[in-house]
Enzyme design. Sequence first.
Site, PDB file in Angstrom:
ATOM      1  N   ARG A  70       0.841  -1.213   0.000  1.00 44.73           N
ATOM      2  CA  ARG A  70       0.000   0.000   0.000  1.00 44.73           C
ATOM      3  C   ARG A  70       0.871   1.256   0.000  1.00 44.73           C
ATOM      4  O   ARG A  70       0.564   2.241  -0.663  1.00 44.73           O
ATOM      5  CB  ARG A  70      -0.936  -0.033   1.216  1.00 44.73           C
ATOM      6  CG  ARG A  70      -1.745   1.243   1.385  1.00 44.73           C
ATOM      7  CD  ARG A  70      -2.750   1.113   2.507  1.00 44.73           C
ATOM      8  NE  ARG A  70      -3.445   2.357   2.787  1.00 44.73           N
ATOM      9  CZ  ARG A  70      -4.344   2.504   3.749  1.00 44.73           C
ATOM     10  NH1 ARG A  70      -4.662   1.475   4.521  1.00 44.73           N
ATOM     11  NH2 ARG A  70      -4.932   3.666   3.950  1.00 44.73           N
ATOM     12  N   ASN A 124     -10.412  -4.335  -0.754  1.00 41.33           N
ATOM     13  CA  ASN A 124     -10.443  -3.185  -1.646  1.00 41.33           C
ATOM     14  C   ASN A 124      -9.636  -3.410  -2.910  1.00 41.33           C
ATOM     15  O   ASN A 124      -8.711  -4.218  -2.893  1.00 41.33           O
ATOM     16  CB  ASN A 124      -9.862  -1.958  -0.907  1.00 41.33           C
ATOM     17  CG  ASN A 124     -10.948  -1.181  -0.212  1.00 41.33           C
ATOM     18  OD1 ASN A 124     -12.059  -1.078  -0.711  1.00 41.33           O
ATOM     19  ND2 ASN A 124     -10.616  -0.613   0.947  1.00 41.33           N
ATOM     20  N   CYS A 176     -18.851  -2.118   2.038  1.00 43.21           N
ATOM     21  CA  CYS A 176     -17.981  -1.014   2.427  1.00 43.21           C
ATOM     22  C   CYS A 176     -18.625  -0.363   3.647  1.00 43.21           C
ATOM     23  O   CYS A 176     -19.848  -0.383   3.788  1.00 43.21           O
ATOM     24  CB  CYS A 176     -17.905  -0.018   1.277  1.00 43.21           C
ATOM     25  SG  CYS A 176     -16.917   1.431   1.655  1.00 43.21           S
ATOM     26  N   HIS A 213     -17.030   3.983  -3.276  1.00 41.15           N
ATOM     27  CA  HIS A 213     -16.132   5.137  -3.177  1.00 41.15           C
ATOM     28  C   HIS A 213     -16.384   6.157  -4.301  1.00 41.15           C
ATOM     29  O   HIS A 213     -15.502   6.950  -4.638  1.00 41.15           O
ATOM     30  CB  HIS A 213     -14.651   4.702  -3.153  1.00 41.15           C
ATOM     31  CG  HIS A 213     -14.279   4.009  -1.863  1.00 41.15           C
ATOM     32  ND1 HIS A 213     -13.012   3.597  -1.577  1.00 41.15           N
ATOM     33  CD2 HIS A 213     -15.030   3.663  -0.782  1.00 41.15           C
ATOM     34  CE1 HIS A 213     -12.979   3.028  -0.378  1.00 41.15           C
ATOM     35  NE2 HIS A 213     -14.206   3.053   0.121  1.00 41.15           N
ATOM     36  N   TYR A 238     -14.583  10.124  -0.835  1.00 38.50           N
ATOM     37  CA  TYR A 238     -13.639   9.923  -1.941  1.00 38.50           C
ATOM     38  C   TYR A 238     -13.838  10.898  -3.096  1.00 38.50           C
ATOM     39  O   TYR A 238     -12.984  10.977  -3.982  1.00 38.50           O
ATOM     40  CB  TYR A 238     -13.701   8.464  -2.418  1.00 38.50           C
ATOM     41  CG  TYR A 238     -13.110   7.559  -1.359  1.00 38.50           C
ATOM     42  CD1 TYR A 238     -11.767   7.211  -1.383  1.00 38.50           C
ATOM     43  CD2 TYR A 238     -13.876   7.121  -0.281  1.00 38.50           C
ATOM     44  CE1 TYR A 238     -11.205   6.431  -0.381  1.00 38.50           C
ATOM     45  CE2 TYR A 238     -13.333   6.343   0.726  1.00 38.50           C
ATOM     46  CZ  TYR A 238     -11.995   5.999   0.676  1.00 38.50           C
ATOM     47  OH  TYR A 238     -11.442   5.245   1.674  1.00 38.50           O
TER      48      TYR A 238
HETATM   49  C1  G6P Z   1     -12.552   3.708   4.622  1.00 37.30           C
HETATM   50  C2  G6P Z   1     -12.872   2.926   3.396  1.00 37.30           C
HETATM   51  C3  G6P Z   1     -12.216   1.589   3.387  1.00 37.30           C
HETATM   52  C4  G6P Z   1     -10.740   1.741   3.640  1.00 37.30           C
HETATM   53  C5  G6P Z   1     -10.501   2.501   4.902  1.00 37.30           C
HETATM   54  C6  G6P Z   1      -9.036   2.819   5.033  1.00 37.30           C
HETATM   55  O1  G6P Z   1     -13.270   3.246   5.657  1.00 37.30           O
HETATM   56  O2  G6P Z   1     -14.219   2.743   3.211  1.00 37.30           O
HETATM   57  O3  G6P Z   1     -12.432   1.003   2.140  1.00 37.30           O
HETATM   58  O4  G6P Z   1     -10.159   0.481   3.740  1.00 37.30           O
HETATM   59  O5  G6P Z   1     -11.188   3.714   4.921  1.00 37.30           O
HETATM   60  O6  G6P Z   1      -8.730   2.979   6.375  1.00 37.30           O
HETATM   61  P1  G6P Z   1      -7.221   3.005   6.888  1.00 37.30           P
HETATM   62  O7  G6P Z   1      -7.309   3.159   8.347  1.00 37.30           O
HETATM   63  O8  G6P Z   1      -6.611   1.702   6.440  1.00 37.30           O
HETATM   64  O9  G6P Z   1      -6.608   4.170   6.176  1.00 37.30           O
END
Ligand code: G6P
Length: 437
Positions: free
Chosen positions: A96, A150, A171, A201, A255
């Site tokens: 990531r 995701n 989601c 998103h 998003y």
């Molecule tokens: C949101 C999105 C998720 C994503 C998350 C990231 O909730 O809906 O799809 O995975 O944020 O969270 P993080 O704590 O990993 O940045």
Amino acid sequence: MSKTLKIAVIGGGSSYTPELVEGILNRKDELPVSELWLVDIEDGRRKLEIVEALTKRMVKKSGLNIKVFATLNRREAINAADFVITQFRVGGLKAREKDELIPLKYDVIGQETTGPGGFAKAMRTIPVILDICREIEDLAPNAWLVNFTNPAGIITEAVKTHSKVKVLGLCNVPLCTKMDIAKLLKVDSKRVEADFVGLNHMNYITNVYLDGHSILDEIIKKYNKPEYREQVEAISDIVWDIDFIKSLGMLTSPYHRYYYITKTMLEEEKESVRTNGSRAMQVQRLEKSLFELYKDENLNVKPKELEGRGGAYYSDAAISLISAIHNDKNEIHTINVLNNGTITNVASDAVIEANCIVGRNGAEPIHIGAAHTKIAGLINYVKSYEKLTIKAAVSGSYHDALMAINANPLVNEYADAKAILDELLIAHKPYLDYVKE
Ligand code: G6P
């Protein structure tokens, strides 16, 4: 409600798992889970062991008779499962980090699920999810797959298009949106409903209801009042210019920031990387401290600190969805499902994120009609990119991949598309080696 349930969680060593376990325990009266299987890969062994021990302590505290298994053998976990939950991350948070940092070098948004980062994540994930689907078809053909991995919309569409598995994509954003609107109105979130139009998103809130009465105009009136600023910001992670909201006439997903204020978000991301590291770096730090907490043998509940992750409350979304299917509740959930004419100006074979009636036979989307011209362009732009990405992941063709990344609305220059793709392919070689000329 005769039968007991076997649930398999792929990516079981994730720091999010205590959320799921809490969700299962909270619904003990309606969801007779007898076996919970947590699956991970060799690289995740240590995390899996820690999560397994915490899960067992949580179950013990509840006094329920749920058998918890942790395994690196995915087939054993999937075998005869009633529900398979996917929440794995191919390449982990290190991958990531690359998804977030590489596009930034080219002044392109670097983000987990949108832009080239989301593209790379999809390319790593689709071959793996399709392998999992082959196993489900073989070992648990009646199971429901609840996918969180995701980019959830793309992954769900890949499964729908290239397997026979019964899949529902989930989601936490729609649920969190309703919770945030409820906070703004100071009411219980159960009284709030919303109409969503779009994709995961990329979902617009075209109406909001309190006890069944539309209150969108009231929210828009509150929108630029300083006393509501904090609550308004929570809904879309931004306070938009009031004229933007008035002309849009709807609310946005968090998003949408990446698409409507791209330059601002790019500068924000760069600044954040300079001062605090990318989001993946921040999450790695948070995970480290979460796992320290999880190791504590006296801990037998989900620690509050987990709510610092963006996916907070996703267990509620997942477990209440599973309960709606198991108990044939016919209640509304916002799910990633096949469009099939729900939004008339989006391809019928596209996966969209829509309000659905969920019961024993799965999710039936509630008809929407045409997405307004104000938003139809961007929704279809993103959907085309998503479809091209699935095509590239299935064909393994470099040129298909190039067309897909080039079709992403956040990539504006062909030369950048090519350079970013080439760099991503090298950076993620262990996972993207299948992409060939
Ligand atoms: C949101 C999105 C998720 C994503 C998350 C990231 O909730 O809906 O799809 O995975 O944020 O969270 P993080 O704590 O990993 O940045």
